[in-house]
Structure formats: structure tokens, C-alpha cells
Design an enzyme around this catalytic site. Structure first.
Site, mmCIF file in Angstrom:
data_model
loop_
_atom_site.group_PDB
_atom_site.id
_atom_site.type_symbol
_atom_site.label_atom_id
_atom_site.label_comp_id
_atom_site.label_asym_id
_atom_site.label_seq_id
_atom_site.Cartn_x
_atom_site.Cartn_y
_atom_site.Cartn_z
ATOM 1 C CD GLN A 1 50.024 40.087 40.835
ATOM 2 O OE1 GLN A 1 49.505 40.851 41.632
ATOM 3 N NE2 GLN A 1 49.716 40.099 39.553
ATOM 4 N N PRO B 1 44.889 37.934 36.226
ATOM 5 C CG PRO B 1 47.151 37.789 36.711
ATOM 6 C CD PRO B 1 45.835 38.124 37.327
ATOM 7 C CG ASP C 1 50.721 45.089 37.430
ATOM 8 O OD1 ASP C 1 50.662 44.265 38.336
ATOM 9 O OD2 ASP C 1 49.937 45.064 36.455
ATOM 10 C CD GLN C 2 50.579 40.055 36.126
ATOM 11 O OE1 GLN C 2 50.806 38.891 36.400
ATOM 12 N NE2 GLN C 2 49.606 40.408 35.300
ATOM 13 C CG HIS D 1 47.176 47.535 38.495
ATOM 14 N ND1 HIS D 1 46.065 47.644 37.703
ATOM 15 C CD2 HIS D 1 46.749 46.989 39.650
ATOM 16 C CE1 HIS D 1 45.012 47.189 38.359
ATOM 17 N NE2 HIS D 1 45.402 46.770 39.538
HETATM 18 N N1 ATP Z 1 43.163 40.691 31.751
HETATM 19 C C1 ATP Z 1 44.253 40.562 32.511
HETATM 20 N N2 ATP Z 1 45.282 39.817 32.099
HETATM 21 C C2 ATP Z 1 46.389 39.675 32.859
HETATM 22 N N3 ATP Z 1 46.542 40.253 34.073
HETATM 23 C C3 ATP Z 1 45.538 41.019 34.533
HETATM 24 C C4 ATP Z 1 44.341 41.215 33.778
HETATM 25 N N4 ATP Z 1 43.532 42.041 34.470
HETATM 26 C C5 ATP Z 1 44.176 42.347 35.616
HETATM 27 N N5 ATP Z 1 45.383 41.745 35.653
HETATM 28 C C6 ATP Z 1 46.401 41.833 36.736
HETATM 29 O O1 ATP Z 1 45.777 41.452 37.952
HETATM 30 C C7 ATP Z 1 46.218 42.287 39.028
HETATM 31 C C8 ATP Z 1 44.992 42.972 39.621
HETATM 32 O O2 ATP Z 1 45.361 43.757 40.713
HETATM 33 P P1 ATP Z 1 44.244 44.518 41.599
HETATM 34 O O3 ATP Z 1 44.919 45.161 42.742
HETATM 35 O O4 ATP Z 1 43.400 45.373 40.729
HETATM 36 O O5 ATP Z 1 43.350 43.304 42.005
HETATM 37 P P2 ATP Z 1 42.714 42.748 43.317
HETATM 38 O O6 ATP Z 1 43.673 42.181 44.281
HETATM 39 O O7 ATP Z 1 41.608 41.875 42.843
HETATM 40 O O8 ATP Z 1 42.231 43.961 44.066
HETATM 41 P P3 ATP Z 1 40.997 44.835 43.949
HETATM 42 O O9 ATP Z 1 39.780 43.984 44.101
HETATM 43 O O10 ATP Z 1 41.281 45.667 45.075
HETATM 44 O O11 ATP Z 1 41.116 45.486 42.596
HETATM 45 C C9 ATP Z 1 47.246 43.220 38.411
HETATM 46 O O12 ATP Z 1 48.521 42.659 38.538
HETATM 47 C C10 ATP Z 1 46.853 43.261 36.934
HETATM 48 O O13 ATP Z 1 47.905 43.570 36.054
#
Ligand code: ATP
Length: 372
Positions: free
Chosen positions: A109, A136, A311-312, A334
Site C-alpha cells: 500500500q 488487507p 481509503d485505499q 481511514h
Molecule cells: N479486513 C480488511 N480488509 C481489507 N483492508 C483492510 C482490512 N482491515 C484493514 N484494512 C486496511 O488496512 C489499512 C490499515 O491502516 P491502519 O493505519 O489502521 O494500519 P497500520 O499501519 O497497521 O497502523 P496502526 O497499527 O497504526 O493501526 C487501511 O487501509 C484499511 O482500509
């Protein structure tokens, strides 16, 4: 140290904004590389219980700086502030090993938008978590993100070498991202259409494979009961049984995706939430029902992208040439975060129109970014 020249254009992004997690970092760093301005991101992941850079964020920034021949200052574990000073984006082969179950898909991403502007294709070998909660799963990126991104002109492929789950990680993927010849194409996703088929995959690693059968049966039954027009919809959910050395650790999850007559692709996932100390994970039927229900909910709204895709695709919309509009369900935090950070980092402006209580249209005139 940021040079004098770079200081003139240095931007500062507040990492605690809105969602206040890793996404602020990814959007701000990707935009900085694409726009070729240095960026300082402070208060990193301030809204998380353990703030600061975790391994997946750090490894992501490190590989991003290899790709853009840039400099990373402040890049250490738990750091609350980093400065990325990008150089020219390079093509080639790059590797990263997160060394935890942090998601390799979140590294994709981060770097994917930048690789589009490389002088040639990029190949990546990434090690870490492939099928993890709160990110994801790899089958989502392959079957939901990639087909939607291809509408913008993104050509990517992902092969799973080894599955990696929480808490050990250890998975590996190979990804190829082709550079784009000009700019991305604007995309309009405005009509939901009629559901044609639902596909899916239930991955089970080093656990009794009847759990996958239970999850698949529960998902199918839930879809048949709740999906609009279910009687005419072909449902095909495959089972993938795997074990060491093709998977590291026990893991179990399902990814579903559907396609409609207007070429809308929606996805939904549920990864069993196993405990760090080997506690039992989410019951198998709940895994199937949760994913199916999420898909049904987005479908009933008439959303043209699912809650996680929202968001993606913000970066792709903002970078494309021309006006993109996408109808989606209630905006997630997000999505609001991605919009805010992209607006702070580039000249793009997004608008959100309310269509009814639960449907919204996100639009923007993309900046038509081309390789410099
Ligand atoms: N079940 C899912 N299916 C597809 N995409 C997902 C799913 N769960 C989360 N995402 C995507 O993953 C990303 C998570 O971002 P986020 O900033 O919460 O994660 P991170 O980098 O692990 O940070 P943090 O630990 O600070 O939350 C977002 O783009 C969100 O849309």
C-alpha cells in the site's frame, strides 16, 4: 539532515490527525516521494496504544527510501518523528523483511503509488504477515484492490510464496508493479448494478481442515439468505489447505469478493483472531458469517466500493488525470484521513456529496501526475 534546498519545500504532517495510525505515515510518505518534496511526520501513530514506528512501518519506510534513492532520518523502532527526503524513483528489485506478523500488504500500500512513476517495472520480495487482521489479507489485495486499481491503469501481480499469520509472521510474497506510461486514468464508479457472482477463498494452515468447510458453509448459507437477488448469484468459495513450509504458524481466514453487472467489485474478509499464546481463535462459523455479513451490508447500501477499499483508492483518484467519482457507504475514519493527508501533501481537493443517509459520493479532479 535536510539540505537547505530541501528545507524550502519541507512539509510537516501531524501523525496524530484523525485516524492517527500508520495510514497517516503511508499516505504522507508516498505523496512526498511522488511530489518529490521532503516531509517530516511527527506524533507518529499517536492515537494507538503503543505509539511510534513499529517494525512494519519502519521496514516500509526503509524500502520506500531504497526505491526513491532517498534519505530516512529518525527511522528507528518506536520513533515518534521521521523525515523522508526523496530522490528520483528507481525501478528494479527490492526486498524487505518485517520480522514480525506486520502486514506485507501495507508495505505494498505504501510503495505501490510510487512504483507507478518509476522508469521501469518494480519487483518486490516482502516477508512478514500475509493474512492478518486489521490489514488487507493478500487475497483481498489480489482479488479486490488489484482489479479496482486496474481501472485506473495499475498493472500489478502478487504471488504468495508462503503464508504468514499472527503472531509469528514469516510469510513471503513476490509482487510486480509495472510503471505507467503517462498518468493514471480517472475512474467513475457510480452504479451498483446487479450482483453476478461471489467468489472467495478460505485459507487454513496447520489446523483441521474441517474448520474451513464449516466457515465456507456458514458464509454460503449467510449469502444465500441475505444477498439481494441471491437465487441468481453463483457462489464459489474455494478451500486452500496449507502447512509448513508453505505457511508459518497456524492460521485461518476467509476472503470473499463479488462482481456486479456494472463491474463493481466488493470484498469482505475475516481472519481468525488467534491469541498470542495460542488461545483458540474465532469460531469457524463466525469467520464465515462475519465476512458474508459485511459483504451483504455493503451490497445492500448500493456502495460501489467496500468499506476497506474506500481509503485505499484515495491516492489513485487524486493522482489520476481528470475527474473521478466513487459512490460508497458511510466514510470511514481511514478514508477521511487519506483525503486530509493527500490534500495537505498535494494540490488535489476532494468533495463528498451525501446521496442519502448511507450513501456518499467522493469526487476529485485528479492532478494528472506523470513521471518527472
Ligand atoms: N479486513 C480488511 N480488509 C481489507 N483492508 C483492510 C482490512 N482491515 C484493514 N484494512 C486496511 O488496512 C489499512 C490499515 O491502516 P491502519 O493505519 O489502521 O494500519 P497500520 O499501519 O497497521 O497502523 P496502526 O497499527 O497504526 O493501526 C487501511 O487501509 C484499511 O482500509
Amino acid at each position: 539532515m535536510v539540505s537547505k534546498m530541501d528545507q524550502r519545500t519541507l512539509r510537516t504532517i501531524d501523525g496524530s490527525l484523525l485516524e492517527g495510525g500508520g495510514q497517516v505515515l503511508r499516505v504522507a510518505a508516498a505523496c512526498a516521494v511522488i511530489m518529490q518534496h521532503p516531509v517530516t511526520i511527527n506524533k507518529i501513530r499517536a492515537r494507538r496504544s503503543a505509539p511510534g514506528l513499529k517494525s512494519q512501518h519502519l521496514k516500509g519506510l526503509e524500502v520506500l527510501c531504497l526505491i526513491c534513492q532517498g534519505k530516512l532520518a529518525g527511522g528507528s523502532l518506536n520513533s515518534a518523528e521521521v523525515t523522508v527526503t526523496p530522490g528520483p524513483i528507481n525501478a528494479g528489485h527490492f526486498e524487505a523483511d518485517i520480522q514480525t506478523a506486520g502486514s506485507v500488504m501495507l508495505i505494498i500500500q505504501l510503495v505501490l503509488p510510487c512504483c507507478l512513476y518509476a522508469p521501469g517495472p518494480t519487483s518486490l520480495s516482502l516477508r512478514g504477515g500475509t493474512d492478518t487482521d486489521m490489514a488487507p489479507p493478500v487475497d483481498y489485495t489480489k482479488n479486490v484492490f488489484a482489479p479496482i486499481a486496474s481501472k485506473f491503469g495499475v498493472d500489478m501481480s502478487i504471488d504468495v510464496t508462503r503464508r504468514g499469520f499472527f503472531p509469528r509472521g514469516g510469510g513471503e510474497i513476490q509482487a510486480t508493479i509495472k510503471n505507467i506510461p503517462g498518468s493514471l486514468t480517472a475512474v467513475n464508479l457510480l452504479e451498483f448494478g446487479k450482483v453476478l457472482k461471489v467468489e472467495g477463498v478460505c485459507v487454513i494452515a496447520d489446523l483441521p481442515d474441517h474448520l474451513a468447510d464449516t466457515a465456507i458453509d456458514a458464509a454460503r448459507a449467510t449469502l444465500q439468505r441475505g444477498l439481494p437477488g441471491a437465487a441468481d448469484v453463483h457462489i464459489n468459495i474455494k478451500k486452500e489447505v496449507t502447512s509448513y513450509p508453505n505457511a508459518v504458524g497456524k492460521g485461518f481466514g476467509i476472503v470473499l469478493w463479488l462482481r456486479t453487472s456494472t463491474d463493481v467489485v466488493l470484498g469482505a474478509t475475516c481472519i481468525s483472531k488467534a491469541g498470542k499464546r495460542g488461545e483458540r481463535g474465532t469460531p469457524a462459523d463466525v469467520v464465515g458469517v462475519e465476512a458474508a455479513q459485511a459483504l451483504i451490508e455493503d451490497c445492500k447500501l448500493g456502495a460501489c466500493v467496500d468499506r476497506h477499499m474506500q481509503d485505499q483508492m484515495i491516492l489513485l483518484m487524486g493522482l489520476a488525470a481528470g475527474k473521478s467519482s466513487v459512490v460508497c457507504g458511510p466514510l470511514t475514519q481511514h478514508t477521511l484521513t487519506a483525503i486530509e493527508i493527500m490534500q495537505q501533501s498535494t494540490p488535489v481537493k476532494f468533495t463528498v456529496d451525501k446521496m442519502n443517509d448511507s450513501l456518499f459520493k467522493i469526487s476529485c479532479d485528479g492532478i494528472g501526475m506523470k513521471r518527472s
